[in-house]
Design an enzyme around this catalytic site. Structure first.
Site, PDB file in Angstrom:
ATOM      1  N   PRO A  68       0.828  -1.148  -0.002  1.00 43.96           N
ATOM      2  CA  PRO A  68      -0.144   0.068   0.040  1.00 43.96           C
ATOM      3  C   PRO A  68       0.891   1.288  -0.098  1.00 43.96           C
ATOM      4  O   PRO A  68       0.246   2.378  -0.179  1.00 43.96           O
ATOM      5  CB  PRO A  68      -0.864  -0.117   1.307  1.00 43.96           C
ATOM      6  CG  PRO A  68       0.181  -0.969   2.215  1.00 43.96           C
ATOM      7  CD  PRO A  68       0.722  -1.951   1.363  1.00 43.96           C
ATOM      8  N   GLY A  69       2.208   1.132   0.097  1.00 43.94           N
ATOM      9  CA  GLY A  69       2.840   2.211  -0.021  1.00 43.94           C
ATOM     10  C   GLY A  69       3.889   2.733   1.131  1.00 43.94           C
ATOM     11  O   GLY A  69       4.558   3.592   1.284  1.00 43.94           O
ATOM     12  N   CYS A 121       7.963 -10.892   4.453  1.00 36.14           N
ATOM     13  CA  CYS A 121       7.432 -10.877   5.990  1.00 36.14           C
ATOM     14  C   CYS A 121       7.242 -12.444   6.190  1.00 36.14           C
ATOM     15  O   CYS A 121       5.993 -12.773   6.632  1.00 36.14           O
ATOM     16  CB  CYS A 121       6.159 -10.067   6.058  1.00 36.14           C
ATOM     17  SG  CYS A 121       4.920 -10.281   4.828  1.00 36.14           S
TER      18      CYS A 121
END
Length: 454
Positions: free
Chosen positions: A114-115, A232
């Site tokens: 998402p940024g 992750c």
């Protein structure tokens, strides 16, 4: 929650550097994950949240004592900070330790939505540098675009492309960041539902997808350029094995990074001797992360396509209008695309036709607004940037009024000014209203409006 952690995952982690089975399982029952934010250095809030503690490997990251309602904080919508998991902020160290950030660079964030990493990169790069923030999934690129607009920095292009499209830009980028889609085991504390989606089969699918993404974007990295790879996930297949695959498949040298022992980050070595860095929630205040940096040893200089369509420039009369809306003495180049005026650092204008030859551009630089025969219609992006002319009328809102505005409700500003007005909260812009004789129109983007109440 430990009883719900997949047994196949726990057994696969045995023997990995830094893994402690009892501590790892215990931390997953120890309550919620820590909350952290990263300040926007271009427009920081005047006051940090109470009891904020610095993230040790970040120059602008802070842990919060508790998790507030970010949705109901106007400063969040003003782009003064980004809510980011602390381990992910280590990207700053990987970049600083491998790259001369004083140079004008071309950087690709390949899997950017998402940024979080894109906003971090933009804050670290020099003002003359170009950041291309790409997201392949169409319904995720809109949130990436929103977050980059709120961050408000020029020199950023948002694209919606498959990684293989960047092969057309051979030897173009100085740095490529691939925060690859993964099995998500490092986020089990923050996203408990992810436990039910984990399986050894999914790990294998992610491992194959990661290889494809890396192989697709590798040609776009220049000689001596840096690739930063992260996941992750804890699985060796998605981490050290991918590092080995990169070193075997391509002419690349693994980069060693310096760590402060107090950070409790674990340096791991792959079978081929590559350096990787593992983050465990039982060792530090953060979630699971693996990150590695590699330097490309082969490649040539970038050769731009022969025929390029040059951006349309505003006329002299149009420039006179535009300059009433932006900071004086701006060193930005202006161009027009689909009736909207955009601004980029002067040195980066040459990149627009190059990128257009290979990519679908969702956002390019700062979108200033639309020129019309009677009026200039300012874009929300201009309000979110730091480029708005200081002479533009502005109206300070209370918190209650700010939330009204962010819900796209009617405001009764009580101002005698007519026309476009910047609305602000705590000295930071939130967007535009247009004041008419009997009412005012709220121009906050409708797709961004907040629905939550106190």
């Amino acid at each position: 929650m430990s009883s719900h952690l997949p047994k196949e995952l726990l057994s696969s982690l045995e023997g990995l550097p830094g893994y402690d089975a009892a501590a790892f399982e215990a931390v997953h029952t120890a309550g919620p994950a820590p909350t952290s934010i990263r300040i926007n250095p271009a427009k920081p809030p005047a006051v940090l949240p109470e009891n904020a503690v610095p993230v040790p490997w970040s120059s602008s990251g802070y842990y919060l004592a508790s998790r507030p309602s970010f949705t109901l904080d106007p400063l969040f919508h003003a782009g003064t900070y980004y809510v980011q998991e602390a381990s992910s902020m280590f990207l700053e160290q990987a970049l600083r330790q491998t790259t001369d950030l004083t140079r004008s660079l071309r950087v690709l964030d390949c899997c950017a939505a998402p940024g979080g990493k894109s906003t971090l990169l933009r804050s670290l790069l020099s003002p003359e540098s170009l950041l291309v923030s790409n997201e392949v999934i169409r319904n995720r690129v809109s949130v990436l675009q929103e977050n980059m607009i709120k961050w408000g920095a020029p020199g950023t292009v948002v694209t919606n492309n498959d990684p293989r499209d960047f092969q057309r830009l051979e030897n173009y980028f100085d740095v490529i960041v691939v925060d690859a889609p993964c099995s998500g085991s490092g986020l089990f504390r923050r996203e408990p539902d992810a436990v039910n989606e984990w399986s050894p089969g999914n790990v294998q699918l992610c491992w194959q997808r990661q290889q494809r993404i890396l192989a697709d974007c590798w040609p776009a990295l220049r000689r001596e350029g840096i690739l930063i790879y992260s996941t992750c996930a804890y699985s060796r297949e998605e981490d050290e094995d991918i590092l080995d695959w990169l070193m075997m498949e391509f002419d690349a040298t693994s980069c060693s990074l310096q760590l402060d022992p107090e950070w409790n980050i674990v340096e791991t070595r792959s079978k081929k001797g590559g350096y990787g860095y593992r983050f465990y929630p039982h060792r530090l205040k953060g979630e699971g992360l693996f990150i590695a940096a590699l330097r490309k040893n082969d490649g040539n200089s970038f050769a731009p396509p022969r025929k390029l369509n040059q951006p349309e420039k505003p006329s002299k009369k149009e420039l006179e209008t535009i300059h009433q809306w932006i900071q004086p003495a701006s060193s930005l180049a202006l161009f027009i695309h689909q009736e909207q005026v955009h601004a980029l650092p002067e040195s980066r204008l040459v990149d627009i036709p190059i990128l257009q030859s290979a990519c679908y551009l969702k956002e390019a630089g700062i979108t200033l607004g639309q020129l019309s025969a009677k009026d200039f219609i300012p874009h929300h992006h201009l309000a979110m940037s730091t480029m708005a002319h200081p002479g533009i009328p502005a109206l300070s809102l209370s918190r209650e009024q700010a939330l009204q505005y962010l819900r796209k409700e009617d405001l009764h500003p009580g101002t005698t000014h007519r026309g476009w007005v910047l609305v602000r909260y705590a000295d930071h812009n939130l967007g535009w209203i247009k004041v008419l004789p009997q009412r005012s129109n709220n121009y906050y983007p409708k797709e961004w409006r907040i629905l939550k109440r106190e």
